[in-house]
Scaffold this motif. Structure first.
Motif, PDB file in Angstrom:
ATOM      1  N   PRO A  31      39.352 -17.899  28.712  1.00  0.00           N
ATOM      2  CA  PRO A  31      38.896 -19.330  28.494  1.00  0.00           C
ATOM      3  C   PRO A  31      40.038 -20.080  28.895  1.00  0.00           C
ATOM      4  O   PRO A  31      41.268 -19.896  28.782  1.00  0.00           O
ATOM      5  CB  PRO A  31      38.615 -19.476  26.841  1.00  0.00           C
ATOM      6  N   GLY A  32      39.516 -21.507  28.962  1.00  0.00           N
ATOM      7  CA  GLY A  32      40.733 -22.506  29.650  1.00  0.00           C
ATOM      8  C   GLY A  32      40.954 -22.211  31.122  1.00  0.00           C
ATOM      9  O   GLY A  32      40.986 -21.326  31.565  1.00  0.00           O
ATOM     10  N   GLY A  33      41.195 -23.630  31.630  1.00  0.00           N
ATOM     11  CA  GLY A  33      41.273 -23.391  33.434  1.00  0.00           C
ATOM     12  C   GLY A  33      42.658 -23.966  33.649  1.00  0.00           C
ATOM     13  O   GLY A  33      43.218 -24.531  32.773  1.00  0.00           O
ATOM     14  N   PRO A  34      42.801 -23.981  34.867  1.00  0.00           N
ATOM     15  CA  PRO A  34      44.526 -24.304  35.230  1.00  0.00           C
ATOM     16  C   PRO A  34      44.480 -25.957  35.153  1.00  0.00           C
ATOM     17  O   PRO A  34      45.807 -26.440  35.159  1.00  0.00           O
ATOM     18  CB  PRO A  34      44.379 -24.103  36.951  1.00  0.00           C
ATOM     19  N   ASP A  36      43.104 -27.749  32.620  1.00  0.00           N
ATOM     20  CA  ASP A  36      42.854 -28.048  31.203  1.00  0.00           C
ATOM     21  C   ASP A  36      44.125 -28.593  30.496  1.00  0.00           C
ATOM     22  O   ASP A  36      45.253 -27.628  30.904  1.00  0.00           O
ATOM     23  CB  ASP A  36      42.120 -27.177  30.380  1.00  0.00           C
TER      24      ASP A  36
ATOM     25  N   THR B 408      47.349 -23.873  24.276  1.00  0.00           N
ATOM     26  CA  THR B 408      47.175 -25.129  24.556  1.00  0.00           C
ATOM     27  C   THR B 408      45.615 -25.113  25.234  1.00  0.00           C
ATOM     28  O   THR B 408      44.712 -25.908  25.214  1.00  0.00           O
ATOM     29  CB  THR B 408      48.110 -25.879  25.139  1.00  0.00           C
ATOM     30  N   LYS B 409      45.581 -24.540  26.416  1.00  0.00           N
ATOM     31  CA  LYS B 409      44.431 -24.607  27.383  1.00  0.00           C
ATOM     32  C   LYS B 409      43.283 -24.314  26.725  1.00  0.00           C
ATOM     33  O   LYS B 409      42.266 -24.893  27.036  1.00  0.00           O
ATOM     34  CB  LYS B 409      44.671 -23.778  28.478  1.00  0.00           C
ATOM     35  N   VAL B 410      43.141 -23.169  25.970  1.00  0.00           N
ATOM     36  CA  VAL B 410      41.940 -22.890  25.134  1.00  0.00           C
ATOM     37  C   VAL B 410      41.689 -23.922  24.106  1.00  0.00           C
ATOM     38  O   VAL B 410      40.508 -24.260  24.273  1.00  0.00           O
ATOM     39  CB  VAL B 410      42.182 -21.424  24.374  1.00  0.00           C
ATOM     40  N   HIS B 411      42.394 -24.563  23.493  1.00  0.00           N
ATOM     41  CA  HIS B 411      42.184 -25.408  22.587  1.00  0.00           C
ATOM     42  C   HIS B 411      41.716 -26.655  22.979  1.00  0.00           C
ATOM     43  O   HIS B 411      40.598 -27.184  22.325  1.00  0.00           O
ATOM     44  CB  HIS B 411      43.709 -25.637  21.795  1.00  0.00           C
ATOM     45  N   TYR B 412      42.118 -27.129  24.142  1.00  0.00           N
ATOM     46  CA  TYR B 412      41.690 -28.441  24.632  1.00  0.00           C
ATOM     47  C   TYR B 412      40.250 -28.150  25.296  1.00  0.00           C
ATOM     48  O   TYR B 412      39.646 -28.976  25.257  1.00  0.00           O
ATOM     49  CB  TYR B 412      42.730 -29.073  25.504  1.00  0.00           C
ATOM     50  N   ASP B 413      39.987 -26.989  25.711  1.00  0.00           N
ATOM     51  CA  ASP B 413      38.909 -26.640  26.354  1.00  0.00           C
ATOM     52  C   ASP B 413      37.745 -26.562  25.422  1.00  0.00           C
ATOM     53  O   ASP B 413      36.884 -27.293  25.590  1.00  0.00           O
ATOM     54  CB  ASP B 413      39.063 -25.215  27.004  1.00  0.00           C
ATOM     55  N   GLN B 416      37.200 -30.333  24.267  1.00  0.00           N
ATOM     56  CA  GLN B 416      36.473 -31.229  25.040  1.00  0.00           C
ATOM     57  C   GLN B 416      35.186 -30.806  25.018  1.00  0.00           C
ATOM     58  O   GLN B 416      33.838 -31.348  25.237  1.00  0.00           O
ATOM     59  CB  GLN B 416      36.634 -30.918  26.518  1.00  0.00           C
ATOM     60  N   ARG B 417      34.486 -29.545  24.723  1.00  0.00           N
ATOM     61  CA  ARG B 417      33.260 -28.960  24.602  1.00  0.00           C
ATOM     62  C   ARG B 417      32.682 -29.338  23.128  1.00  0.00           C
ATOM     63  O   ARG B 417      31.607 -28.987  23.022  1.00  0.00           O
ATOM     64  CB  ARG B 417      33.314 -27.645  24.778  1.00  0.00           C
TER      65      ARG B 417
END
Lengths: 307, 526
Positions: A31-34, A36, B408-413, B416-417
Motif C-alpha cells: 500500500p502507498g505509492g512513491p 504519497d 507514513t505513505k500507508v497512513h496518508y494513503d 486520502q481515501r
C-alpha cells in the motif's frame, strides 16, 4: 573447476529472474505509492508524475518495460533522487561501502582467527576467558548500541577520532565505523575458529606432529590452521555479503554515503526503481561472493576440488 | 640557502596558509535528508530549501526574519485591481558563469514549472498565475499563454487569475526561482550536475556527494558578494538525530536543524542558549471523519476536542514546550493578526472534561455505551506517545480507543481515501499566509482528510481570497476560522516549534516563523 563455477553461475540466472519478478510485483502490491506523503499532490500533478515514470501504463507493460531496460543494463530512474539514476547512485555509494566493508571484513578475520587460536591453545585458561569475553561483547551487543558508546568515548570525551562523516576518507574517519562493523563478525569467527581448532588439535596427525617434537606454534601454523579454517570459510561468504550489504545501521549512525542506507530508505519511500536496483545489485554480489567461497573451499579441501 | 633562511621561509609560508585558513569561514550545517535534486523545480523538503535558497534567488527574497525584501527585482508595482505585478530587475545581475540574468530567464523557469512534461511536484504553488493550472492540466498547450511576460530584459510582468495578497510571499518560494535558460537548453537534464550548474544566488554548489554532503562557495557574480561573511557552507546528510547531536558536541557541526526532543532538558543545562526552540508556522492536529457516524455529529467531535489536555502535551509528553493549539491558523501568521479561538479555550480542564461528557451523553454515548474509535497515526515515537496520552484523556468520557499505526505513505494513503476514523496529521506552511491553513478545510481539497464540508466556509474562503484589502480579507478569514472551530471541523493540538542548535560561534541566527535562515545573514566569530 571452471566448468563447475560456470554451471553454478548459470544456475543463478533463473533464481535472479524470479527474485526480480517477485520483487517487482510485491513492491507494487504494497500500500502507498512513491508520491504519497504528508503533503498530498493535486491529481493533475500526480497524473503528470505517473506519465513521467510510466506508472500510468498497465502493470504487466510496466514490468516488460523494466525487464527490457534491465537486459540493456539500465536500472532505470530513481523516484526520490532525480539528478542521479539508480545505477549512478549505486556506483557513487559503492566505493564507500566497499572500503568500509572490506576493511571490516579483513579486521574481523584477523582478530577473530587470532583470538580463536589463542582460545584453543589456552583452552579454559585465563587468556581464553578474557579474550573470549571481550570478543563476545561484539556479538552480544548490537552495533546500534556499540556505535554511540564508541562515539561518546573516542569521539567526544577523548576526541581521538571524528564522531562521523567520511571527511577526506583518511583512516581517522574510518576507524570507528570499521571497528563497529567488524566486532560482531570478529566475535563469531573467533568462536568458530576456537571450536574448530580444538577439534583439529585433538586429531591423530597433530598428535603425531607433537610426538615428532614440533613446537606448539609451528604445529598450529603448519598443520592445524588450514584444516581448522574450513568452517570459518563457510561463514565468510554470508559474512562478506552481510558486511557489504548490511552496513545500514553503521552508515546511518556515522553519516557515511554508502549504499547500505539506500535499500531501506528506498523501500520506505516506495522508490520502486531504487529498491529493485539494490535488490539486483545485492543478488549479483551475493552470488559472486558465494562463488568465491566455493573456490576457497575447494582450495582448502581437495575432496571438494575433485568432486 | 642557509638554515635560518629556510626556517624563515617555511614559517612565512605556514603563517600565510594559516592566515588564509583562519579567514575561510565554512559553515557546517546538519541538514537531515538527502536532497532530491539541486533543480529548484524538483524539490519538496525544507532540507532542500536550505540549499536552494542559498544558491538561487527569486524576484523577492527573505531577510533574516523571513520578511520579503527585494531579491533579483529591485522594485515592483501592483495594478489597482491587484492582478498585474510589474517587476524591475536589478542592474548588473548575473549567473555564476557571468551571463546576465534576464526577465526571459524568469519566463522560461515559470513556463517550465507548469509544463506538464516536467511533472514538477510543487507546480501548484504558482497556480495563482494566470493559466498556470490550465497549462498544467493540459487544457492549454501553448506555454506562452502563461501570465508571465518579459516586457524587456529588465522588466517582467506577471498576471494573476485573481488578486492574491500573499503573492509576494509565494514568490519567495523556490518554485519561483529563475533558471539559466542558456544552460538548461544546452545541457538538458544534466544542467543541474556539478560542473554544469550555474546559479544566481549568494553561493554556488561545487560538490555533491549523495548521502554525505553538498558544498557551496561564494558566488563572485552575485551583486552582494562583498558583504558575505561566510565563505561557503557544507550541508550534511544525516537523518539520525542522536548521531547529529554527538557530531555537534564534537564540534563537527555549527548548526543542527533538528534534535531529539528527549535531549532538550540536557541541552538546556549543558549547552546553555544553544538550543533554539521557537514558534513555527505549523500545526499538529487530528482529523475526524465527518462523513462517518457518529463522528458526523458535531457534539462528538467537540467532546473529543475538549477532552484533549493540550497544556501537558508540549511540556510533558514532548518535552520541548510546544504551545497548545486552540486556533486553526497559528498565531504570528502574516496578513492575519490574532487568529480565532475555540470558545471554550480558557475553561479549566476539569470543566472542559465535564462539558465533553455532557456533549457525548447528549450524542448517546457514555460509560454504559462506550464510543469505539480507531485512532490512526504514522509510525513515530512522538506520534505514538501523543496518541496513547490522548486515548487515556478520552477514556473518562467512555471512549474506547483502538490505536493503529502505519508507515507514513500507508497512513496518508488511507487518510486520502477516507479510510480512517480519527487520524493524525500535520501541516507546515508553504507560504506565510492564513490561506495556507484555512484551505485545508475547504470541501474537496485533498488535504481535507476529515472531509468536513460547509458551503458557508467554502464561500468565505473564496470571498477572502478575492478581497484585495488585507484588513477586510483577514476579517472574512477570521469568520471562516471561527465557523470551522465552532463546528470542530478538526482537532488542533499544538503549534509546531522549530528546533535548531546553534553554536555560539555563529552570529546572526534569528528565529522566525518559517524557520528559514539563509547563510548570507550569518557570520562566524574568529
Amino acid at each position: 573447476m571452471i566448468k563447475y563455477a560456470l554451471r553454478r553461475l548459470l544456475s543463478t540466472i533463473p533464481v535472479m529472474w524470479i527474485a526480480v519478478t517477485a520483487s517487482f510485483f510485491v513492491l507494487r502490491l504494497a500500500p502507498g505509492g512513491p508520491f504519497d506523503g504528508e503533503r498530498p499532490l493535486p491529481p493533475v500533478i500526480l497524473k503528470n508524475l505517473a506519465a513521467h515514470y510510466n506508472l500510468d501504463k498497465p502493470l504487466i507493460q510496466q514490468y516488460l518495460l523494466y525487464v527490457g531496460d534491465l537486459l540493456k543494463g539500465d536500472l532505470g530512474p530513481s523516484f526520490s533522487s532525480e539528478d542521479f539514476s539508480v545505477a549512478q547512485q549505486i556506483m557513487i555509494g559503492l566505493p564507500y561501502t566497499f572500503t568500509i566493508g572490506t576493511a571490516a571484513f579483513l579486521l574481523a578475520i584477523l582478530v577473530g582467527v587470532t583470538v580463536g587460536c589463542f582460545g584453543a591453545l589456552y583452552q579454559n585458561k585465563a587468556p581464553d576467558y578474557i579474550l573470549g569475553s571481550l570478543v563476545l561483547i561484539g556479538v552480544v551487543l548490537p552495533n546500534f548500541l556499540i556505535a554511540p558508546i564508541l562515539q561518546l568515548i573516542f569521539g567526544i570525551h577523548l576526541a581521538w577520532f571524528p564522531v562521523g562523516g567520511w571527511g577526506d576518507g583518511s583512516l581517522k574517519f574510518l576507524v570507528l565505523p570499521i571497528v563497529v562493523l567488524a566486532l560482531p563478525h570478529a566475535g563469531r569467527i573467533s568462536r568458530i575458529t576456537r571450536g574448530s581448532m580444538i577439534e583439529v588439535m585433538n586429531q591423530n596427525f597433530i598428535r603425531t606432529a607433537k610426538a615428532k617434537g614440533i613446537g606448539p606454534r609451528l604445529t598450529v601454523m603448519r598443520h592445524a590452521l588450514k584444516p581448522a579454517m574450513m568452517p570459518v570459510v563457510s561463514y565468510l561468504g554470508p559474512a562478506a555479503s552481510y558486511l557489504l550489504t548490511g552496513s545500514l545501521v553503521v552508515e546511518s549512525i556515522f553519516g557515511l554515503p554508502g549504499i547500505g542506507r539506500y535499500f531501506v530508505n528506498a523501500a520506505l519511500n516506495r522508490d520502486y526503481g531504487m529498491v529493485l536496483g539494490t535488490v539486483i545489485f545485492y543478488m549479483v554480489l551475493i552470488v559472486f561472493l558465494n562463488l568465491l567461497v566455493d573456490i576457497a573451499y575447494a582450495w582448502l579441501d581437495p575432496k571438494v576440488r575433485n568432486r | 640557502m642557509n638554515q635560518f633562511t629556510k626556517k624563515f621561509l617555511a614559517s612565512a609560508v605556514l603563517g600565510t596558509l594559516l592566515a588564509f585558513s583562519a579567514q575561510a569561514a565554512t559553515l557546517n550545517i546538519h541538514n537531515g535528508g538527502d536532497p532530491q535534486s539541486l533543480d529548484p523545480q524538483k524539490l519538496s523538503g525544507d532540507w532542500e530549501n536550505r540549499i536552494a535558497g542559498d544558491i538561487f534567488e527569486g524576484l523577492v527574497t527573505e531577510d533574516a526574519k523571513d520578511n520579503p525584501i527585494p531579491g533579483q527585482a529591485e522594485s515592483w508595482t501592483i495594478s489597482p485591481d491587484g492582478k498585474v505585478y510589474t517587476f524591475k530587475l536589478r542592474d548588473g545581475i548575473k549567473w555564476s558563469d557571468g551571463q546576465p540574468v534576464t526577465a526571459g530567464d524568469f519566463v522560461f523557469a515559470l513556463q517550465r514549472l507548469v509544463d506538464p512534461k516536467n511533472a514538477a511536484d510543487y507546480a501548484y504553488l504558482q497556480f495563482t498565475i494566470k493559466n498556470a493550472e490550465k497549462i498544467n492540466k493540459g487544457e492549454i498547450t501553448d506555454l506562452n499563454q502563461l501570465g508571465v511576460k518579459a516586457i524587456d530584459d529588465k522588466t517582467l510582468e506577471i498576471t494573476l487569475e485573481n488578486p492574491t495578497p500573499y503573492f509576494l510571499n509565494a514568490l519567495m518560494h523556490y518554485t519561483a526561482y529563475p533558471l539559466p535558460k542558456h544552460v538548461v537548453e544546452a545541457k538538458g537534464q544534466d544542467w543541474v550536475k556539478i560542473g554544469n550548474i550555474v546559479t544566481n544566488g549568494p553561493y554556488k554548489p561545487v560538490e555533491w556527494v549523495p548521502g554525505s554532503h553538498v558544498t557551496t562557495v561564494k558566488n563572485d557574480q552575485w551583486y552582494g558578494t562583498k558583504d558575505l561573511k561566510i565563505d561557503g557552507a557544507k550541508f550534511f546528510v544525516l537523518e539520525d538525530q542522536e548521531a547529529a547531536l554527538k557530531r555537534y558536541r564534537a564540534g563537527e557541526f555549527d548548526i543542527l536543524t533538528d534534535f531529539p526532543t528527549d535531549q532538550y532538558e540536557w541541552m538546556k543545562k549543558n549547552l546553555p542558549s544553544q538550543a533554539h526552540v521557537a514558534p513555527f508556522s505549523g500545526l499538529y492536529y487530528y482529523v475526524v471523519n465527518s462523513q462517518k457516524p457518529p463522528f458526523s455529529d458535531k457534539r462528538v467531535r467537540q467532546a473529543l476536542s475538549m477532552a484533549i489536555n493540550r497544556e501537558v502535551i508540549g511540556p510533558q509528553i514532548l518535552g520541548t514546550g510546544e504551545l497548545p493549539a486552540y486556533s486553526w491558523v497559528p498565531p504570528g501568521t502574516a496578513n492575519y493578526g490574532e487568529p480565532a479561538y475555540v470558545s471554550w479555550k480558557d475553561l479549566p480542564y476539569k470543566d472542559k472534561v465535564a462539558e465533553a461528557k455532557k456533549l457525548l451523553a447528549d450524542a448517546g454515548f457514555g460509560p454504559d455505551k462506550p464510543l469505539h474509535a480507531v485512532l490512526s497515526y504514522n509510525t513515530n515515537d512522538n506520534h505514538k506517545r501523543i496518541a496513547v496520552a490522548i486515548a487515556s484523556m478520552w477514556k473518562p468520557l467512555g471512549v474506547d480507543v483502538e490505536l493503529v499505526n502505519a508507515e507514513t505513505k500507508v497512513h496518508y494513503d488511507q487518510m486520502q481515501r477516507g479510510q480512517v476514523e480519527i487520524g493524525r496529521a500535520g501541516w507546515l506552511a508553504d507560504y506565510n499566509d492564513p490561506d495556507n491553513f484555512l484551505n485545508l478545510l475547504v470541501t474537496g481539497v485533498q488535504m481535507n482528510y476529515g472531509r468536513w464540508s460547509n458551503p458557508d466556509y467554502d464561500k468565505m474562503i473564496k470571498d477572502g481570497n478575492a478581497e484585495t484589502d488585507l484588513k477586510k480579507r483577514a476579517e472574512i478569514f477570521k469568520k471562516a476560522e471561527q465557523l470551522a472551530l465552532d463546528e470542530s471541523a478538526a482537532l488542533p493540538i499544538y503549534y509546531y516549534v522549530s528546533k535548531n542548535v546553534v553554536s555560539p560561534k555563529v552570529e546572526g541566527f534569528v528565529d522566525n516563523i518559517q524557520d528559514i535562515h539563509r547563510t548570507r545573514w550569518l557570520s562566524m566569530k574568529e
